[in-house]
Structure formats: structure tokens, C-alpha cells
Design a protein around this motif. Structure first.
Motif: not given
Length: 289
Positions: A25-26, A47-51, A53-62, A141-142
């Protein structure tokens, strides 16, 4: 504002696609990045509620972390999208850049708050558990375009190509949310059929109200969730009453009503009579079989 939750996809063996990693999905949501780069533009970032910009790898890991307590074949995440109308988009600002920034800001602060607050969880003692926005693993992600698929009638007729961008206004924001809160204490599922635990209708209504208050958007009744939900799921009487309210709201200086709308305003009972005739006809046809 249409809030859509994607129906979980399954493979040929009936296994949920969301029962594994979120990487597919990412990666899929990177489809517009190359187009922006080729056009000399910066691609949209997660992006998230607190950031911001978020890297795709960060999204997957979380999203892929902490699946303890979730069955092997159960969904590990849920996906969906936030879909403003063109009129709502214009209410976000005077320029495209201003609208985009305000859209993201509203999602981070207001939508995220409404989403988390919509969960109604109870602990083992039967006490309500408050799900805080910062405790929900949710990323956004927009995108600016939608694309034709093989299921579209235009593609089947050979009028459009699969993968070809659709015409018109298509700005929307995808989201992905993990099934466990970040502290690991609670399982959450926005796609549950238990409305006491998560009411998607309530979320859409609250989101609409939040958006209107934030932007000052004067929403016509016919564009409201209350109107659309009533016309889709209401009884004949409820639909007639809602139509009367909608047409009455249009009785303003300079507004020319269509004959059919004026007829509904003057005689909403006619709608019920027509519905009754259809039901009677269906009963007679069934009895003749």
C-alpha cells in the motif's frame, strides 16, 4: 466531505491483503511521485498528526510493528481516504498552496482528533478507555489525480485507457492506520461493524461539522451528510420531509426553482403516493409469477 474506508482486499485463497505488511500500500501511493519529479515539482510527502514529513520507510515500520494479540489472518491495518468536494477545497483558501496547507493542517488537528475520539473502548473492568490522537498510528498522503481502472465502463468500452487520469477535480488524501495503539494496549478497528465501538456515520457527520466551523464554509443542505444519508437510507416520509427542507432552503431571491422541485415542495405527499404505487406494482407482479 466524503470519508471512505477501503474494503479489505483478499487474494485467490481468501487471505486478507492487510494481514501482512503495509509495504504494498505504501509503495502504491508513490505512483504520483515520479510524475511530480518529471514536471520539476516536489512530490507530496507522507505526514502524520505530529509531523509534516514522514519517510515511507517510517510509515511501513510504524504500521508493521507490534502485531501482538492480532491473529495471523487478521487485518493488521486499515486504509481509506478523505475526499473534499471542489467547493470545500475552494473554501480552504485563495491559492492552491494555501488550500493544500490548510487541508493538511485541518487533517492533522481536527480530523485526527475526531477520528481518535470516535473510538469507544472499554477495559476489562468495564471502564471507558480514552484513545488519544497522538496514540493512534495514522499516516496521510495527498494525491491530486484519480486513475481509470479496468472496472470503469469507459475502459470496457475502449473510450479510456486503464491508468489514464480522470477528468475534473480529484484532490483527495489517503490514510493508513495501524490496528494497535502506539502504546500497545488497545486494538482498534475503524472498519468494525460494531457501531458502539466505532461509528463511521458519526465520524463523517462530526468531520463535516468540524470542517465547516474551521473554514466558515456555508454548506447547502443538499451537500450535507444528513441530506445524503436520509436520501439513501431514510423512509419514504423522511425522504419527502428532507426534500421539502432542501427545496425550501433554495427559496432565496434570485434562485429559480425547477418545476419538479417546486412540485415536491408543494406536495411532498405525491412522493409517498408514487412509492406506494411502485410497491403495489411489485407485489402484483410477484403474485403473477
Amino acid at each position: 466531505m466524503f470519508i471512505k474506508f477501503d474494503k479489505p482486499k483478499t487474494d485467490s485463497k481468501g487471505k486478507l491483503a492487510s494481514s501482512g505488511s503495509s509495504s504494498a500500500f505504501v509503495n502504491y501511493l508513490g505512483k504520483e511521485d515520479e510524475i511530480h519529479i518529471e514536471q520539476g515539482e516536489q512530490p507530496e510527502q507522507w505526514f502524520s498528526n505530529g509531523r509534516d514529513e514522514c519517510h515511507p520507510a517510517e510509515v511501513r515500520a510504524a504500521i508493521d510493528s507490534d502485531h501482538q494479540g492480532i491473529g495471523r489472518n487478521e487485518g493488521k491495518f486499515a486504509t481509506g481516504s478523505i475526499n473534499p468536494t471542489e467547493e470545500e477545497w475552494k473554501a480552504l483558501g485563495n491559492t492552491e498552496a494555501e488550500r493544500l496547507n490548510n487541508f493538511k493542517s485541518w487533517i492533522q488537528k481536527d480530523f485526527n482528533q475526531e477520528f481518535a475520539g470516535n473510538f469507544k473502548k472499554l477495559n476489562k473492568a468495564g471502564k471507558e478507555v480514552i484513545i488519544e490522537p497522538q496514540n493512534v498510528k495514522m499516516y496521510y498522503k495527498v494525491e491530486y489525480d484519480r486513475y481509470h481502472t479496468g472496472r470503469d465502463q469507459e475502459v470496457k468500452m475502449g473510450l479510456k485507457w486503464q491508468g489514464e487520469p480522470k477528468e475534473g477535480f480529484n484532490v483527495h488524501c489517503h490514510f493508513i492506520v495501524g490496528r494497535k495503539t502506539s502504546d500497545g494496549r488497545n486494538r482498534i478497528s475503524p472498519t468494525t461493524n460494531n457501531r458502539k465501538e466505532f461509528d463511521r456515520d458519526r465520524l463523517t457527520l462530526r468531520t463535516e461539522q468540524s470542517f465547516d466551523q474551521k473554514t466558515g464554509y456555508e454548506r447547502p443542505l443538499k451537500e450535507s451528510y444528513q441530506y445524503m444519508n436520509t436520501m439513501k437510507n431514510g423512509t419514504g416520509l423522511q425522504k419527502a420531509e428532507m426534500l421539502q427542507k432542501a427545496v425550501t432552503a433554495e427559496l432565496r431571491p434570485g434562485v429559480l426553482l425547477k418545476i419538479k422541485d417546486l412540485d415536491k415542495l408543494i406536495n411532498p405527499e405525491k412522493i409517498l403516493l408514487d412509492i406506494g404505487k411502485k410497491v403495489l406494482t411489485m407485489g402484483l407482479n410477484a403474485g403473477s409469477l
